[in-house]
Design a protein around this motif. Structure first.
Motif, short mmCIF file in Angstrom:
data_model
loop_
_atom_site.label_atom_id
_atom_site.label_comp_id
_atom_site.label_asym_id
_atom_site.label_seq_id
_atom_site.Cartn_x
_atom_site.Cartn_y
_atom_site.Cartn_z
N VAL A 41 46.52 37.12 33.93
CA VAL A 41 45.45 38.04 33.55
C VAL A 41 46.03 39.13 32.65
CG1 VAL A 41 43.75 39.68 34.44
CG2 VAL A 41 44.23 37.58 35.71
N THR A 45 41.10 41.45 30.41
CA THR A 45 40.43 40.62 31.42
C THR A 45 40.34 41.37 32.74
OG1 THR A 45 41.26 38.63 30.33
CG2 THR A 45 40.49 38.40 32.61
N GLU A 48 37.65 43.98 32.62
CA GLU A 48 36.31 43.39 32.77
C GLU A 48 36.05 42.99 34.22
OE1 GLU A 48 32.56 42.58 31.97
OE2 GLU A 48 33.94 43.53 30.55
N GLN A 49 37.06 42.44 34.90
CA GLN A 49 36.90 42.05 36.30
C GLN A 49 36.64 43.28 37.17
OE1 GLN A 49 40.48 39.81 37.13
NE2 GLN A 49 39.59 37.91 36.37
#
Length: 167
Positions: A41, A45, A48-49
Motif C-alpha cells: 500500500v 491508497t 483513501e482507505q
C-alpha cells in the motif's frame, strides 16, 4: 519539573496515511503477534482507505499520539458475522506497559458500544503474551475458544479467541 507528554487518542484522518504506514513498518519488526498487509500500500491508497473507514460505522482506526508522534493504534473491523467486530491493538515497544494499549482498547470499545452496530467484539491473543491476556481479561473479555495461530515468523503457538459484549 518536566511535564509528562500528553497522550491523545483520536480517529485517523487521511493526512495520517504516511505516518500510519511508517508506524506499521516499525510495529512489524517489534512483535510476532502483529499482522499487517500494508507492504503493498502506498500513501495515496492508505489515505483513501483511512478516508473510507472514517465514514463507516462498521470499522474504525484510532491512533495514540504523544508529542505529535504516532505510538500505537487500534482497529475494529467487521467479521463474517455482522454482529461481531474484531479488534486489534499495537503499541511501539518503547511504550509497552505504559497504559497506552489499555487506553486504545477502552476508547475503541466505547466507539463500538456507541457508534457501531456490533453486539460483540472479538480478538485472538497468543497465550504466551501474558500481559495482553491479563489486559483483555481485566477489561472483561472472556475466552470462548483455545486454538493455535501461526506467527509472522511461521511459528505455531497456542492462542485464545476472546469476546466481549458491548451491547
Amino acid at each position: 519539573m518536566a511535564k509528562e507528554p500528553e497522550l491523545v487518542i483520536r480517529k485517523a484522518v487521511a493526512t495520517d496515511a504516511e505516518a500510519v504506514l511508517n508506524l506499521l513498518t516499525i510495529l512489524k519488526t517489534e512483535s510476532t503477534t502483529f499482522e499487517d498487509s500494508s507492504d503493498d500500500v502506498d500513501s495515496a491508497t492508505e489515505s483513501e482507505q483511512i478516508k473510507q473507514i472514517s465514514m463507516s460505522t462498521q470499522q474504525v482506526i484510532l491512533l495514540a499520539v504523544r508529542d505529535d508522534e504516532l505510538v500505537g493504534l487500534v482497529t475494529i473491523l467487521p467479521t463474517a458475522d455482522s454482529s461481531t467486530g474484531e479488534i486489534g491493538v499495537a503499541v511501539l515497544k518503547q511504550y509497552w506497559h505504559h497504559g497506552i494499549g489499555r487506553e486504545l482498547m477502552l476508547t475503541a470499545l466505547d466507539w463500538a458500544a456507541l457508534s457501531s452496530s456490533f453486539q460483540v467484539i472479538s480478538l485472538t491473543v497468543q497465550l504466551r503474551n501474558k500481559h495482553a491476556v491479563k489486559l483483555y481479561e481485566d477489561i472483561g473479555f472472556q475466552t470462548v475458544k483455545t486454538t493455535q495461530v501461526t506467527t509472522s515468523t511461521g511459528e505455531v503457538v497456542e492462542a485464545s479467541e476472546m469476546q466481549l459484549a458491548v451491547k
